[in-house]
Design an enzyme around this catalytic site. Structure first.
Site, PDB file in Angstrom:
ATOM      1  CB  THR A 174      -0.920   0.015   1.228  1.00  0.00           C
ATOM      2  OG1 THR A 174      -0.128  -0.190   2.408  1.00  0.00           O
ATOM      3  CG2 THR A 174      -1.968  -1.099   1.140  1.00  0.00           C
TER       4      THR A 174
ATOM      5  CG  HIS B  83       4.323   0.848   8.352  1.00  0.00           C
ATOM      6  ND1 HIS B  83       3.931  -0.051   9.323  1.00  0.00           N
ATOM      7  CD2 HIS B  83       3.357   0.796   7.399  1.00  0.00           C
ATOM      8  CE1 HIS B  83       2.798  -0.611   8.996  1.00  0.00           C
ATOM      9  NE2 HIS B  83       2.415  -0.130   7.826  1.00  0.00           N
TER      10      HIS B  83
ATOM     11  CG  HIS C 225       5.187  -3.546   7.014  1.00  0.00           C
ATOM     12  ND1 HIS C 225       5.098  -2.291   6.466  1.00  0.00           N
ATOM     13  CD2 HIS C 225       4.093  -4.218   6.592  1.00  0.00           C
ATOM     14  CE1 HIS C 225       4.006  -2.202   5.725  1.00  0.00           C
ATOM     15  NE2 HIS C 225       3.373  -3.352   5.794  1.00  0.00           N
TER      16      HIS C 225
ATOM     17  CE  LYS D 143      -5.893   1.803   6.726  1.00  0.00           C
ATOM     18  NZ  LYS D 143      -5.056   2.952   7.058  1.00  0.00           N
TER      19      LYS D 143
ATOM     20  NE  ARG E  85      -6.297  -1.157   3.768  1.00  0.00           N
ATOM     21  CZ  ARG E  85      -5.315  -0.881   4.630  1.00  0.00           C
ATOM     22  NH1 ARG E  85      -4.406   0.014   4.312  1.00  0.00           N
ATOM     23  NH2 ARG E  85      -5.256  -1.490   5.803  1.00  0.00           N
TER      24      ARG E  85
ATOM     25  CD  GLN F   7      -5.343 -12.284   4.871  1.00  0.00           C
ATOM     26  OE1 GLN F   7      -5.670 -11.119   4.715  1.00  0.00           O
ATOM     27  NE2 GLN F   7      -4.848 -12.748   6.010  1.00  0.00           N
TER      28      GLN F   7
ATOM     29  CG  ASP G  92      -4.438  -6.024  12.281  1.00  0.00           C
ATOM     30  OD1 ASP G  92      -3.682  -7.011  12.132  1.00  0.00           O
ATOM     31  OD2 ASP G  92      -4.188  -4.904  11.804  1.00  0.00           O
TER      32      ASP G  92
ATOM     33  CE  LYS H 275      -1.966  -1.033  14.050  1.00  0.00           C
ATOM     34  NZ  LYS H 275      -2.857  -1.214  12.886  1.00  0.00           N
TER      35      LYS H 275
ATOM     36  CE  LYS I 170      -0.454   5.281  11.188  1.00  0.00           C
ATOM     37  NZ  LYS I 170      -0.473   5.576   9.763  1.00  0.00           N
ATOM     38  CB  THR I 171       5.344  10.893  14.321  1.00  0.00           C
ATOM     39  OG1 THR I 171       5.452  11.111  12.900  1.00  0.00           O
ATOM     40  CG2 THR I 171       6.235   9.731  14.717  1.00  0.00           C
TER      41      THR I 171
END
Length: 406
Positions: A41, A46, A49, A83, A87, A170, A191, A226, A229-230
């Site tokens: 994506t 990140h 992962h 989400k 997406r 999947q 998740d 989570k 993230k910043t």
């Protein structure tokens, strides 16, 4: 083979399992082929992962074979998990480009010669829709699918039909990999539990075989938020998108309540050593944070970058001086108007704020200091002649940035 199940368990990596005793037996006494999927994506991996790649390394060390499944097909649809909206749709070219970048980065973080690499677009993009409905769709209950957490959270806002197909795709991946590689385990973040169960059930219904699924803990704070993230976005593993220094600082600044958990989940520091650190309190926790930041930065960006980041951090936090390795913005003559630059413009240019509106908010709330002087006027300007050699901007208590002149 080492007892990897106990290692994963002691580190708190295991969240849920379909067949606990069978999985323990497979991981500790057999050589198992398992897979983890990575939807392409973005053009960089990140922090989320990274935890998955750590699990892969633990498994490789124990003699198991991972399949790195690049989601060149599933990314065409988009996973609705976590989400609130659908997406962004990416083109085939964008997805393949992102998958190539993923593989480049993975090559630095896991031994690819011990992995099998597949792209699910190689089979998903060739599926005949009617055949898929008859051969695969027949095994799925819509009622049961709607109870899955990944769908339930979206029903009020609206779940598109294209996303509803994601679980089937999947699940089909697991069936395909079982048939072609004798893959008997799917791993993923917690998740992904509903999607993993779908694959386990599909293999059982089509092949009559019992395969397994296991999820691992998501990287969250003690409050359940989570990590990764910043204010400026995700913590990327690509040094061009997120510098090694900022990466180091992110981990150096984790909360006291989170550092031990992070050491367990995303480093190879021996678990016995980490369990001893659990007794630490007060200033000793800063040593644990420094160890965490150094270990993770070394693994992702190499020892040289980790050493630079550590030296820069010590220069700031120990002596209060600047360091050549700290993040730096060089201002050119064109950046100044009448010999000055607005502080809000400067904060955006340095990346300390994503927008001028956010820069104004930071200044008004007392979150910005220039050369140790707090600034609260959003209309403040920085005079060119006042930048003697360098200037240090501080955001909050822990983020520093150096400004120099060309």
């Amino acid at each position: 083979m080492s007892k990897v199940f106990e290692e994963l368990e002691r580190r708190g990596l295991i969240a849920q399992m379909t067949h606990p005793e069978k999985i323990r037996e497979k991981l500790d006494n057999e050589k198992t082929t398992f897979y983890i999927g990575f939807d392409a994506t973005a053009d960089s991996l990140h922090v989320g992962h990274f935890l998955q790649l750590m699990v892969i390394n633990h498994m490789i060390r124990a003699g198991h074979t991972p399949i790195l499944l690049l989601g060149t097909g599933t990314t065409m649809v988009g996973d609705p998990t976590g989400k609130t909206d659908m997406r962004k749709m990416l083109s085939v070219e964008e997805i393949n480009y992102n998958a190539d970048r993923f593989l480049e980065q993975m090559g630095r973080l896991v031994p690819l010669d011990k992995c099998i690499v597949e792209r699910n677009g190689d089979w998903l993009m060739k599926l005949n829709y009617i055949e898929l409905l008859r051969d695969i769709g027949v095994h799925f209950s819509v009622n049961r699918m709607l109870t899955a957490e990944c769908f339930k959270s979206r029903l009020e806002r609206g779940l598109s039909f294209i996303e509803f197909n994601y679980m089937i795709m999947q699940s089909y991946d697991f069936l395909k990999l079982y048939q072609t590689h004798n893959c008997t385990m799917e791993l993923g973040g917690d998740d992904q539990w509903s999607n993993i169960i779908g694959g386990v059930e599909l293999v059982r219904r089509v092949e009559g075989e019992e395969v397994c699924g296991m999820t691992f803990t998501l990287l969250t704070t003690k409050e359940g938020k989570k990590m990764g993230k910043t204010e400026s976005g995700a913590v990327w593993l690509d040094p061009k998108k997120y510098s090694p220094y900022d990466f180091f600082q992110y981990w150096r600044n984790v909360g006291d309540d989170d550092v031990i958990n992070c050491l367990k989940l995303i480093t190879f520091v021996p678990i016995e050593e980490i369990e001893e650190m659990e007794k630490w309190q007060g200033s000793d926790l800063n040593k644990a944070k420094e160890r965490l930041a150094y270990e993770v930065t070394k693994f992702v960006h190499g020892q040289e970058e980790a050493d630079k980041a550590l030296a820069a951090a010590k220069a700031l936090f120990v002596s209060g001086s600047h360091d050549e390795n700290m993040p730096t913005t060089v201002l050119a003559e064109a950046d100044f108007t009448d010999g000055a630059i607005g502080l809000t413009d400067l904060l955006v240019k340095t990346g300390l704020a994503p927008s001028k509106a956010e820069a104004r908010r930071l200044i008004q709330q007392g979150g910005i200091s220039v050369d140790d002087q707090k600034v609260t006027d959003p209309a403040a300007k920085v005079e060119r002649e006042n930048i003697s050699g360098h200037m240090i901007i501080k955001k909050g208590k822990k983020v520093y940035h150096k400004v120099t002149l060309a």
